[in-house]
Write an enzyme that holds these catalytic residues in place. Structure first.
Site, PDB file in Angstrom:
ATOM      1  N   GLU A  51      84.679  79.067  19.621  1.00 55.52           N
ATOM      2  CA  GLU A  51      86.085  79.052  19.170  1.00 55.52           C
ATOM      3  C   GLU A  51      86.980  78.521  20.278  1.00 55.52           C
ATOM      4  OE1 GLU A  51      86.859  83.205  18.869  1.00 55.52           O
ATOM      5  OE2 GLU A  51      85.187  83.536  17.511  1.00 55.52           O
ATOM      6  N   ASP A  77      95.585  79.791  24.939  1.00 56.52           N
ATOM      7  CA  ASP A  77      96.203  80.194  26.202  1.00 56.52           C
ATOM      8  C   ASP A  77      97.515  80.920  25.924  1.00 56.52           C
ATOM      9  OD1 ASP A  77      96.427  80.471  28.863  1.00 56.52           O
ATOM     10  OD2 ASP A  77      97.068  78.423  29.273  1.00 56.52           O
ATOM     11  N   CYS A 122     128.138  63.320  31.300  1.00 59.59           N
ATOM     12  CA  CYS A 122     129.010  62.151  31.265  1.00 59.59           C
ATOM     13  C   CYS A 122     130.250  62.544  30.480  1.00 59.59           C
ATOM     14  CB  CYS A 122     128.291  61.010  30.551  1.00 59.59           C
ATOM     15  SG  CYS A 122     129.402  59.762  29.915  1.00 59.59           S
ATOM     16  N   LYS A 178      85.480  76.771  30.518  1.00 64.24           N
ATOM     17  CA  LYS A 178      86.818  76.332  30.936  1.00 64.24           C
ATOM     18  C   LYS A 178      86.907  74.819  31.001  1.00 64.24           C
ATOM     19  CE  LYS A 178      89.359  79.302  32.906  1.00 64.24           C
ATOM     20  NZ  LYS A 178      90.422  80.177  32.512  1.00 64.24           N
ATOM     21  N   CYS A 204     128.462  57.604  34.987  1.00 66.20           N
ATOM     22  CA  CYS A 204     127.413  57.478  33.972  1.00 66.20           C
ATOM     23  C   CYS A 204     126.742  56.102  34.067  1.00 66.20           C
ATOM     24  CB  CYS A 204     128.028  57.668  32.590  1.00 66.20           C
ATOM     25  SG  CYS A 204     126.903  57.283  31.259  1.00 66.20           S
ATOM     26  N   CYS A 213     130.571  56.691  25.087  1.00 62.59           N
ATOM     27  CA  CYS A 213     129.411  56.301  25.883  1.00 62.59           C
ATOM     28  C   CYS A 213     128.300  55.806  24.950  1.00 62.59           C
ATOM     29  CB  CYS A 213     128.937  57.502  26.684  1.00 62.59           C
ATOM     30  SG  CYS A 213     127.377  57.246  27.504  1.00 62.59           S
TER      31      CYS A 213
END
Ligand code: IVH
Length: 664
Positions: A113, A117, A423, A311, A405, A428
């Site tokens: 299986e 984690d 910004c 692992k 910017c 923009c």
């Protein structure tokens, strides 16, 4: 509704919702739409509010997170939660196989299986009801995190059969998408980032306030029976099948084989395949299938001899930061990104890594020219783990956030208390590009064929200046764009046309109002029914909606206070984009369409819910607080402050009889 009737309806709704949960989470085969599901849930919430004496702890409505706990209590595990011995590669695996077959003979079957984690958890069900959930702790004593676990959507609060006693072990995890979103939001707020989904899951479940866990999109898988009374199985794989039938989420990725060669091959396949999964997998777990053989093999003090963890090799590598550039997002936030010397990680070549914000760069002391350890956990955006300071030559250059910017030249500011630099430009192009890309994205208006490259061209050609302009594009304008054939131009026009009916929730999400995510957009759409009503709502009224906090409420009010936004909305409306909920269209005949009513006090005949249903079926909207937008206050006996406020504001006050008359 009579209490006896409510009892029956509540039970029916709960059973129905649990069946849908099972279809969705365990069988992966939903039978109804999200919307229909939400409607069932809302009905149940309403009934439980009206009949609080019928609310139970295991109701599907109890996932929002209860009151914060003063501290976690400890739980002694009935069966210790052991850890697993590791195998790094084929040789270790074959060694383990040799030990197993020496002890129980050649005739062994294995189950393989994915090793999720996340955070290891133990769940206890008594008479089919979830009564306790705990962390692994030291294996013998863990922490009681029941309240947090209850908020996890695929954890059944009631099993589909009445098993007297069941304890299972599993993993609570945060899917990769949820993890990325969470870190993105945290980066914007300047909060510390979670290093990986496992830490994020653990961090969410080890909070005393269950509302935090509830907001974190966690899921579980169960993978082993620790203890049971009333079940009957002779192998691990059969036990998993039974758990699944009980409604517990069991990973369907699994191999059962007698051949250790197959086990090894399957593990190797997963080294790459794991990147296609929406959750993090850090290895494979191999278990001897026969319970009799498991028993014979027994355990050492730390781990069972009948199982081993294979692992995967780590997904980290070294690379050099060649440059750092800055991207401007749709809210104007500047995100620094590292340009890396290409390095192969997790099966793909990586040449970019996000650096989140200036705090991240300073904390990790990252310079241009530094050698760094980079990691790519699954499909997650590659990240710089640390600087390899031994490799410094002295030629590294510190990074500074630009003062203007990079896209429009406007000033960049850093708001106090926030890690993000923004910004300040009103027009923009980078913000516009990101804003439009968000508007057309799948969870928003879902306009296929409008990728970032087309959006950029449309902006450069000055064909669009805001999202509404999309609806005024014509064939001739589109077909002249680079790499746009006649067919794709027509397809795009069709997709734009279709999106007009996407619905209020998608539109709201697409508008990119700060703090309004897809989930909040749904709630707002359902509550307010139209963009008009939402635009008129005060901070107070917004905050009265569950799930809407002060930040979101203020941001919504600010959005509607901006005349530019109102112009865009008008333009969307003129183009024929739907700015109302479906139901509203169906209700257009009702006598209370467009009217906002508040109900207060005890009515002689109607319950609160009945009054609400009556108003809604006549097309009206029920609000919980009185404001200048209220059209009628329906007042019953013992009406208090709402009545006074309505009188002060000069709002029409009616009684039950009058309500019945106007809704006739
Ligand atoms: S079986 C006694 N199966 O991996 C058997 N563990 O040390 C115990 N894990 O902390 C574990 N996926 O939380 C098993 N399919 C799976 C698993 C799994 C993840 C975790 C578990 C444990 C660690 C191994």
């Amino acid at each position: 509704m009579e209490i006896e009737k409510a009892k029956v309806v509540i039970k029916q709704l709960r059973d129905e919702i649990r069946d849908h949960d099972y279809n969705y989470y365990v069988l992966d085969n939903p039978k109804i739409s999200d919307r229909e599901y939400d409607n069932l849930m809302q009905k149940l919430i309403n009934l439980e509010e009206e009949f609080p004496q019928l609310a139970t702890d295991d109701s599907p409505t109890k996932r929002v997170g209860g009151e914060p706990l003063p501290e976690f209590s400890t739980v002694e595990h009935r069966v210790p939660l052991l850890s697993l011995a590791n195998a790094f590669g084929t040789e270790d695996l074959l060694d383990w196989h040799r030990r197993v077959t020496q002890a129980v003979g050649e005739d062994t079957e294995y189950v393989v299986e994915p090793k999720i984690d996340g955070l290891s958890i133990a769940l206890t069900y008594e008479n089919g009801r979830f009564i306790r959930g705990a962390t692994r702790g030291d294996g013998n004593i863990g922490e009681d995190i029941t309240a947090n676990l209850k908020t996890i959507a695929n954890l059944p609060l009631v099993l589909r059969e009445d098993i007297p006693m069941l304890q299972v072990r599993g993993e609570a995890y945060m899917p990769k998408g949820g993890f990325e979103n969470l870190n993105k939001i945290r980066a914007e707020k300047g909060e510390p980032l979670f290093a990986n989904p496992r830490n994020a899951a653990a961090g969410s479940l080890r909070q005393l306030d269950p509302k935090i866990a509830a907001s974190r999109q966690l899921l579980i898988y169960v993978y082993v029976v620790l203890y049971q009374e009333g079940m009957d199985f002779t192998s691990h794989s059969k036990s998993l099948d039974q758990l699944s039938r009980l409604g517990l989420p069991v990973n369907r990725e699994r191999l059962v084989t007698e051949d250790i060669g197959n086990v090894d091959e399957y593990c190797q396949q997963w080294v790459e395949k794991r990147h296609t999964l929406p959750y993090e997998v850090d290895g494979m777990v191999i278990k001897v299938n026969s319970l009799e053989q498991q028993y014979k093999l027994g355990a050492t003090a730390k781990s069972p001899r009948w199982s081993v963890a294979y692992k995967f090799p780590a997904d980290q590598g070294e690379s050099k930061i060649e440059d750092i550039f800055v991207r401007v997002g749709r809210t104007g936030v500047l995100t620094p990104t590292a340009v890396l010397q290409p390095v192969k990680l997790a099966g793909t070549t990586v040449s970019r890594a996000t650096l989140h914000n200036i705090d991240f760069i300073e904390d990790k002391d990252i310079h241009i020219g530094d050698w760094v350890l980079v990691q790519k956990a699954g499909d997650i955006i590659p990240e710089v783990v640390k600087v390899l300071k031994d490799k410094r030559t002295g030629e590294e250059v510190a990074f500074e956030m630009p003062k203007t910017c990079p896209d429009c030249g406007s000033n960049v500011v850093r708001i106090e208390g926030e890690a993000a630099a923004r910004c300040t430009g009103m027009v923009c192009p980078a913000q516009l590009r990101e804003g439009i890309t968000h508007f057309v994205s799948r969870n928003a208006m879902d306009i296929e064929g409008l990728g970032p490259a087309v959006v950029s061209q449309l902006i450069e050609e000055k064909l669009i200046e805001n999202v509404a302009d999309l609806y005024y594009l014509n064939f001739d304008q589109l077909v002249q764009l680079e790499r746009m054939g006649e067919k794709s131009a027509q397809n795009l026009l069709n997709a734009i046309e279709k999106s007009k009916q996407a619905g209020l929730d998608r539109l709201l999400f697409g508008l990119g109002i700060r703090h309004v995510g897809a989930g909040a957009a749904k709630i707002l759409a359902r509550h307010f029914n139209s963009i008009d009503a939402l635009g008129k709502a005060t901070v107070e009224e917004l905050e009265a909606v569950s799930e809407v906090g002060p930040k979101m409420a203020e941001s919504i009010v600010r959005f509607f206070a901006d005349s530019k936004n109102i112009e865009v909305l008008k333009s969307l409306q003129n183009a024929g984009v739907r700015l109302e909920e479906d139901e509203k269209q169906e209700q257009l005949e009702g006598k209370l369409v467009g009217k906002v009513l508040v109900v207060t006090g005890t009515l002689p005949n109607l319950s609160r819910t009945e009054a609400q249903e009556l108003i809604e079926s006549a097309g009206g909207k029920v609000s919980s607080s009185v404001s200048k937008n209220t059209d009628y206050l329906v007042a019953g006996a013992k009406a208090g402050s709402k009545l006074t406020k309505a009188q002060e504001l000069g709002i029409t006050i009616i009684n039950e009889e009058e309500l019945l008359k106007i809704t006739e």
